[in-house]
Design a protein around this motif. Sequence first.
Motif, PDB file in Angstrom:
ATOM      1  N   ALA A  65      23.892  71.672 127.850  1.00 23.70           N
ATOM      2  CA  ALA A  65      22.684  72.512 127.850  1.00 23.70           C
ATOM      3  C   ALA A  65      21.871  72.265 129.126  1.00 23.70           C
ATOM      4  N   ALA A  66      21.766  71.011 129.542  1.00 24.14           N
ATOM      5  CA  ALA A  66      21.047  70.687 130.779  1.00 24.14           C
ATOM      6  C   ALA A  66      21.768  71.279 131.988  1.00 24.14           C
ATOM      7  N   ARG A  67      23.095  71.166 132.009  1.00 24.25           N
ATOM      8  CA  ARG A  67      23.878  71.733 133.119  1.00 24.25           C
ATOM      9  C   ARG A  67      23.644  73.227 133.237  1.00 24.25           C
ATOM     10  N   ARG A  68      23.628  73.901 132.102  1.00 19.04           N
ATOM     11  CA  ARG A  68      23.406  75.360 132.106  1.00 19.04           C
ATOM     12  C   ARG A  68      21.990  75.701 132.584  1.00 19.04           C
ATOM     13  N   PHE A  77      26.526  63.466 135.292  1.00 16.66           N
ATOM     14  CA  PHE A  77      25.337  62.901 134.655  1.00 16.66           C
ATOM     15  C   PHE A  77      25.465  61.391 134.621  1.00 16.66           C
ATOM     16  N   ASP A  78      24.493  60.703 135.179  1.00 16.15           N
ATOM     17  CA  ASP A  78      24.388  59.251 135.030  1.00 16.15           C
ATOM     18  C   ASP A  78      23.300  59.006 134.003  1.00 16.15           C
ATOM     19  N   PRO A  94      25.135  67.670 141.403  1.00 19.58           N
ATOM     20  CA  PRO A  94      26.036  68.820 141.454  1.00 19.58           C
ATOM     21  C   PRO A  94      27.185  68.639 142.451  1.00 19.58           C
ATOM     22  N   TYR A  95      27.152  67.578 143.253  1.00 18.76           N
ATOM     23  CA  TYR A  95      28.206  67.279 144.219  1.00 18.76           C
ATOM     24  C   TYR A  95      28.648  65.826 144.043  1.00 18.76           C
ATOM     25  N   PRO A  96      29.287  65.529 142.914  1.00 18.85           N
ATOM     26  CA  PRO A  96      29.597  64.127 142.608  1.00 18.85           C
ATOM     27  C   PRO A  96      30.704  63.552 143.482  1.00 18.85           C
ATOM     28  N   ASP A  97      30.621  62.260 143.682  1.00 23.55           N
ATOM     29  CA  ASP A  97      31.674  61.506 144.353  1.00 23.55           C
ATOM     30  C   ASP A  97      32.803  61.322 143.338  1.00 23.55           C
ATOM     31  N   LEU A  98      33.956  61.883 143.637  1.00 25.93           N
ATOM     32  CA  LEU A  98      35.092  61.789 142.722  1.00 25.93           C
ATOM     33  C   LEU A  98      36.137  60.788 143.192  1.00 25.93           C
TER      34      LEU A  98
END
Length: 130
Positions: A65-68, A77-78, A94-98
């Motif tokens: 819901a928060a992402r939307r 999300f941390d 929105p640009y996470p380190d993967l």
Amino acid sequence: DVRGADGCRRKYRYLMFGDRGISRHLIVSPGWEVRPKDRVLTEETIAEELRFVGAPCAHHAELDAARRLLEFDIAAFDYSLDRAGSLVVWEVNPYPDLSPPRGRPAEYLAPTVEKTFRMLAEYYRGRMGG
């Protein structure tokens, strides 16, 4: 206060690609600022982290819901849980380190990293209509 009974803090990371999510890692740390370099690695904390990454996220609906609301396609999300078990979100990226973790976590989290990349590829395939 997000310290556990052992006095350590726990920072969970949940990644979302569209409405699908994956529990990526859990860092247990004695410090108030939880960073990978301060990670407590014991058999117990590793087992706790493996339980987290191997189970569905109990907070998926809230985080989605928060992402939307933020209008993010991809989000990391941390978060922590306070002593009452309530969600405390520290950051939404929105640009996470993967990149894969280093050291011992790289060994036991390898299946989770692979699953993350598979989920990301599936997300992009779906966005491109294929």
